[in-house]
Design an enzyme around this catalytic site. Structure first.
Site, PDB file in Angstrom:
ATOM      1  CD  GLN A  39      -0.939  -0.580   3.728  1.00  0.00           C
ATOM      2  OE1 GLN A  39      -2.157  -0.595   3.688  1.00  0.00           O
ATOM      3  NE2 GLN A  39      -0.261  -1.002   4.776  1.00  0.00           N
ATOM      4  CG  HIS A  70      -5.316   3.234  19.574  1.00  0.00           C
ATOM      5  ND1 HIS A  70      -4.784   4.392  19.066  1.00  0.00           N
ATOM      6  CD2 HIS A  70      -5.222   2.317  18.575  1.00  0.00           C
ATOM      7  CE1 HIS A  70      -4.372   4.172  17.815  1.00  0.00           C
ATOM      8  NE2 HIS A  70      -4.627   2.937  17.497  1.00  0.00           N
ATOM      9  CG  ASP A  94      -1.417   2.666  14.923  1.00  0.00           C
ATOM     10  OD1 ASP A  94      -1.608   2.663  16.156  1.00  0.00           O
ATOM     11  OD2 ASP A  94      -2.233   2.158  14.124  1.00  0.00           O
ATOM     12  CG  ASP A 145      -0.130 -12.775   5.619  1.00  0.00           C
ATOM     13  OD1 ASP A 145      -1.058 -12.532   6.421  1.00  0.00           O
ATOM     14  OD2 ASP A 145      -0.322 -13.185   4.472  1.00  0.00           O
ATOM     15  N   GLY A 146      -0.311 -11.516   9.052  1.00  0.00           N
ATOM     16  CA  GLY A 146      -1.055 -11.963  10.233  1.00  0.00           C
ATOM     17  C   GLY A 146      -1.856 -13.225   9.987  1.00  0.00           C
ATOM     18  CG  ASP A 163      -5.303  -1.896  15.278  1.00  0.00           C
ATOM     19  OD1 ASP A 163      -6.043  -1.250  14.512  1.00  0.00           O
ATOM     20  OD2 ASP A 163      -4.460  -1.371  16.025  1.00  0.00           O
ATOM     21  CB  SER A 164      -7.748  -5.148  10.060  1.00  0.00           C
ATOM     22  OG  SER A 164      -9.139  -4.925   9.995  1.00  0.00           O
ATOM     23  N   PRO A 170      -4.630  -5.133   1.594  1.00  0.00           N
ATOM     24  CG  PRO A 170      -2.984  -3.944   2.734  1.00  0.00           C
ATOM     25  CD  PRO A 170      -3.927  -3.841   1.576  1.00  0.00           C
TER      26      PRO A 170
END
Lengths: 297, 297
Positions: A39, A70, A94, A145-146, A163-164, A170
């Site tokens: 991305q 959060h 982040d 890759d999760g 947390d996507s 992706p």
């Protein structure tokens, strides 16, 4: 026009949402831009919002309101899980989610699995407010890759936080059935998974799809809402699923919450309970997919 | 670019909010534009939002989400007032608030006092979804200054709804102390006034000011939130003040609500209670200005 306005160009960045809505922020300066294999990443300083992260032009966070997202993705499951020691965060490069997870003294280990090293690089350089948490000794960061990670790991976790970004690009497989079968496997017997579940107003079909998938893997499935400033439409949701039978209302650990001493800016006991009350239209649209809450006592 | 995009200009209208945010909607066509002595009025057809009303460039409503605002301004006080027969609406010339008020069979008379005839004209022509209610025989429409009206009328009302735009331009006096002293006078002894109280995130100082004024006129003052799609920041508030001691939580008429048969799209008993739970930052900022809820039973 004021004299100041004459002296200076006004730069705006607009997120385009579904071709019908634009949400624009005034950009003071661009701090970081790059393209990874996944991305495009941009970090800007925005007037009134502090630093902002964009993935492929969509707002991921602003320093002004990131506390809402959060706090709500992390404290809701962490005060329902009986004694959360090990937490897995998928995405969330982040670092904001990890920061809130670490505020729980029971947490001994937090693993962050972020697919895109460019997110980590940009946030570590320019958004220390969230990314500084990644240097905590309890945190392990893996650039992987999760989806693959949960398929292959033999480790177990008390809480998994997905947390996507949106289910395009992706993050798309993070909304799929294979992923949640694996999440179930890596969870402890009374473990909980909470996932970013899109807009209550605009994405009710995505929410139905996600809840249907969760309902095939978990005996107890809920949805809760939060209001943030910078996502289109304001009202967004998280899904909550437990592998055992932890109910987010009846099994909220109010004693631990009252004693925790965390200075929440959005969350709290009443806020926790209220978040599970959905607007009537959303409740109706998701009827049959949500588990009733346990009666207390 | 798709072929369709090549064939057609894309027109956008952006609301500018506090010089730091823009919220843009794609305009199919303009239906109505005019300037009154008070403000500029525009009604457009917007892709994905239906018809939208703008006063001086600020979004007042869209057909897509107006149900949220209109259900929340009206049903909250009307299910707390003991037997609301006479309702006064100040502003709200689009008719959406009146439409919801009329869904209460106890209401015998609803007076709408709108300062600007151009709002009434535009909405009656182009937004029948809300404005059709103004033709109901229980409704009296007066084209008058609402501040002057409450100062001069000798009539009494069970509920007053202040359905105003932002506290700049024609609506500014509706946020002032003289106005609320008069509202108190026109209210029945156990009467309730609910007012549009701006953004929870952006206008905490305006909210403090409004609550301070209400606190000098009324023994019981609360604030509640709702999430709409088209106002900047999403999370907005209404103030609630009662001249007697009607508490919006303890005195909610759950029996009448359960039996009313109204097909709410946002509101409901649980939604009513949850709306009074404010985010921690807002609760803290308004501490000392909000009356504690009565304990029930």
């Amino acid at each position: 026009m004021t004299p100041t306005a004459k002296q200076r160009l006004r730069l705006w960045v607009h997120e385009n949402y579904k071709e019908i809505l634009q949400v624009g922020f005034r950009v003071e300066r661009t701090l970081f831009s790059g393209e990874s294999e996944f991305q495009r990443i941009d970090i800007v300083e925005a007037d009134g919002f502090g630093r902002m992260l964009f993935n492929d032009g969509a707002v991921m966070l602003s320093e002004r309101d990131e506390f809402v997202y959060h706090e709500m993705i992390s404290h809701v499951p962490l005060f329902v899980a009986p004694h959360p020691r090990r937490v897995l965060v998928i995405g969330g490069g982040d670092g904001g989610t990890v920061r809130e997870v670490l505020r729980h003294p029971s947490v001994e280990y937090c693993r962050l699995v972020e697919i895109d090293p460019l997110v980590l690089e940009g946030c570590r350089k320019h958004i220390p407010k969230t990314a500084a948490s990644l240097d905590d000794p309890r945190v392990e960061v893996r650039v992987e890759d999760g989806v693959k990670h949960v398929a292959e790991t033999s480790d177990r976790f008390d809480v998994v936080l997905v947390d996507s970004s949106d289910p395009i690009g992706p993050a798309a497989p993070l909304f799929g059935p294979a992923f949640y079968a694996d999440v179930r496997r890596v969870l402890a017997d009374d473990g909980i998974v909470v996932s970013q579940a899109e807009s209550a107003f605009y994405e009710i079909e995505t929410q139905r799809g996600l809840l249907a998938i969760l309902g095939r893997c978990f005996p107890r499935v809920h949805l809760y809402n939060y209001s943030n400033l910078t996502y289109p439409g304001g009202l967004w949701s998280f899904s909550f699923a437990s592998k055992g039978d932890r109910c987010p209302i009846a099994d909220l650990d109010t004693r631990r919450l009252a004693a925790c001493g965390i200075d929440f800016r959005y969350y709290g006991e009443r806020q926790h309970r209220a978040a599970f009350v959905l607007p009537a239209f959303q409740e109706r649209a998701l009827a049959g997919q949500l588990t009733p809450h346990k009666s207390r006592g």
